[in-house]
Design a protein around this motif. Structure first.
Motif, PDB file in Angstrom:
ATOM      1  N   ASP A  40     -28.451 -21.403 -17.541  1.00 24.01           N
ATOM      2  CA  ASP A  40     -28.279 -21.869 -16.164  1.00 24.01           C
ATOM      3  C   ASP A  40     -27.672 -20.831 -15.216  1.00 24.01           C
ATOM      4  O   ASP A  40     -28.226 -20.593 -14.147  1.00 24.01           O
ATOM      5  CB  ASP A  40     -27.496 -23.174 -16.123  1.00 24.01           C
ATOM      6  CG  ASP A  40     -27.641 -23.850 -14.776  1.00 24.01           C
ATOM      7  OD1 ASP A  40     -28.785 -24.008 -14.297  1.00 24.01           O
ATOM      8  OD2 ASP A  40     -26.598 -24.191 -14.185  1.00 24.01           O
ATOM      9  N   PRO A  41     -26.539 -20.172 -15.559  1.00 23.37           N
ATOM     10  CA  PRO A  41     -26.006 -19.194 -14.610  1.00 23.37           C
ATOM     11  C   PRO A  41     -26.792 -17.877 -14.587  1.00 23.37           C
ATOM     12  O   PRO A  41     -26.494 -16.980 -13.796  1.00 23.37           O
ATOM     13  CB  PRO A  41     -24.571 -18.960 -15.083  1.00 23.37           C
ATOM     14  CG  PRO A  41     -24.585 -19.333 -16.512  1.00 23.37           C
ATOM     15  CD  PRO A  41     -25.638 -20.396 -16.673  1.00 23.37           C
ATOM     16  N   ARG A  43     -30.363 -17.783 -14.476  1.00 18.25           N
ATOM     17  CA  ARG A  43     -31.758 -18.065 -14.129  1.00 18.25           C
ATOM     18  C   ARG A  43     -32.067 -17.525 -12.740  1.00 18.25           C
ATOM     19  O   ARG A  43     -31.179 -17.220 -11.959  1.00 18.25           O
ATOM     20  CB  ARG A  43     -32.030 -19.562 -14.194  1.00 18.25           C
ATOM     21  CG  ARG A  43     -31.248 -20.373 -13.204  1.00 18.25           C
ATOM     22  CD  ARG A  43     -31.599 -21.855 -13.275  1.00 18.25           C
ATOM     23  NE  ARG A  43     -30.624 -22.652 -12.580  1.00 18.25           N
ATOM     24  CZ  ARG A  43     -30.460 -22.674 -11.249  1.00 18.25           C
ATOM     25  NH1 ARG A  43     -31.221 -21.949 -10.486  1.00 18.25           N
ATOM     26  NH2 ARG A  43     -29.531 -23.426 -10.707  1.00 18.25           N
ATOM     27  N   ALA A  47     -37.201 -20.343 -12.229  1.00 15.90           N
ATOM     28  CA  ALA A  47     -36.769 -21.131 -13.386  1.00 15.90           C
ATOM     29  C   ALA A  47     -36.976 -20.382 -14.702  1.00 15.90           C
ATOM     30  O   ALA A  47     -37.272 -20.977 -15.736  1.00 15.90           O
ATOM     31  CB  ALA A  47     -37.447 -22.500 -13.418  1.00 15.90           C
ATOM     32  N   GLN A  95     -37.055 -19.039 -20.818  1.00 11.45           N
ATOM     33  CA  GLN A  95     -36.541 -20.266 -20.217  1.00 11.45           C
ATOM     34  C   GLN A  95     -35.559 -20.953 -21.162  1.00 11.45           C
ATOM     35  O   GLN A  95     -35.636 -22.149 -21.399  1.00 11.45           O
ATOM     36  CB  GLN A  95     -37.693 -21.206 -19.867  1.00 11.45           C
ATOM     37  CG  GLN A  95     -38.593 -20.650 -18.788  1.00 11.45           C
ATOM     38  CD  GLN A  95     -39.738 -21.579 -18.472  1.00 11.45           C
ATOM     39  OE1 GLN A  95     -40.484 -21.989 -19.364  1.00 11.45           O
ATOM     40  NE2 GLN A  95     -39.879 -21.911 -17.194  1.00 11.45           N
ATOM     41  N   ASP A  97     -31.390 -20.169 -23.341  1.00 12.56           N
ATOM     42  CA  ASP A  97     -30.192 -19.343 -23.411  1.00 12.56           C
ATOM     43  C   ASP A  97     -30.560 -17.946 -23.891  1.00 12.56           C
ATOM     44  O   ASP A  97     -31.501 -17.764 -24.676  1.00 12.56           O
ATOM     45  CB  ASP A  97     -29.175 -19.964 -24.363  1.00 12.56           C
ATOM     46  CG  ASP A  97     -28.553 -21.237 -23.810  1.00 12.56           C
ATOM     47  OD1 ASP A  97     -28.753 -21.544 -22.618  1.00 12.56           O
ATOM     48  OD2 ASP A  97     -27.858 -21.925 -24.582  1.00 12.56           O
TER      49      ASP A  97
END
Length: 155
Positions: A40-41, A43, A47, A95, A97
């Motif tokens: 998430d941090p 990307r 996406a 897409q 970790d």
């Protein structure tokens, strides 16, 4: 986490504010480790994992590997390691970790690195790393790093 993982995670996050923002952490021990960063941090607006995060994680993985290798020859507190050149080849979008791994360096190359560092106080080492999700390779990275013995301060 292991003592090794805690020590390096703390050093990476405190020494490199970018790595703290990326939420990088080391998993494993001195014999087998990986760098992880959550998706998430890291990307982008498509996406997928941001290319800057992928190449940064690979660069730092190589840097850490060379620090550990140099620390086998000299006092780790008296060594400075910097990247000299680096090349990231982006293979496929990611897409998930981010997981960085360094490929083991050939024993003969490591022996030359150790001898040169001990003799001259400066040595170069080329490392290869990958970043992916632990199964799929998203980036192949090659970096040449320089380890330098720092001058000792007078006691």
């Amino acid at each position: 986490m292991t003592v090794f993982a805690d020590r390096w995670t703390d050093r990476l996050r405190s020494g490199f504010p970018l790595l703290a923002a990326m939420q990088v952490r080391l998993i494993g021990d001195a014999g087998a480790w990986q760098l992880h960063a959550p998706f998430d941090p890291n990307r982008n607006d498509h996406a997928t994992a941001f290319g800057g995060s992928l190449s940064t994680l690979a660069t730092i993985a190589g840097w850490l590997y060379v620090n550990e290798a140099a620390g086998e020859t000299l006092d780790p507190d008296l060594i400075d390691v910097v990247i000299q050149t680096g090349n990231a080849h982006f293979v496929t979008p990611l897409q998930a970790d981010l997981v960085a791994r360094v490929m083991p360096v050939d024993d003969a190359e490591l022996a030359v690195f150790h001898r040169t560092l001990a003799r001259r106080g400066r040595a170069r080492l080329t490392v290869h790393a990958t970043v992916g999700d632990g199964k799929t390779e998203a980036v192949r990275f090659t970096g040449q790093y320089v380890a330098v013995r720092l001058p000792q301060s007078p006691q």
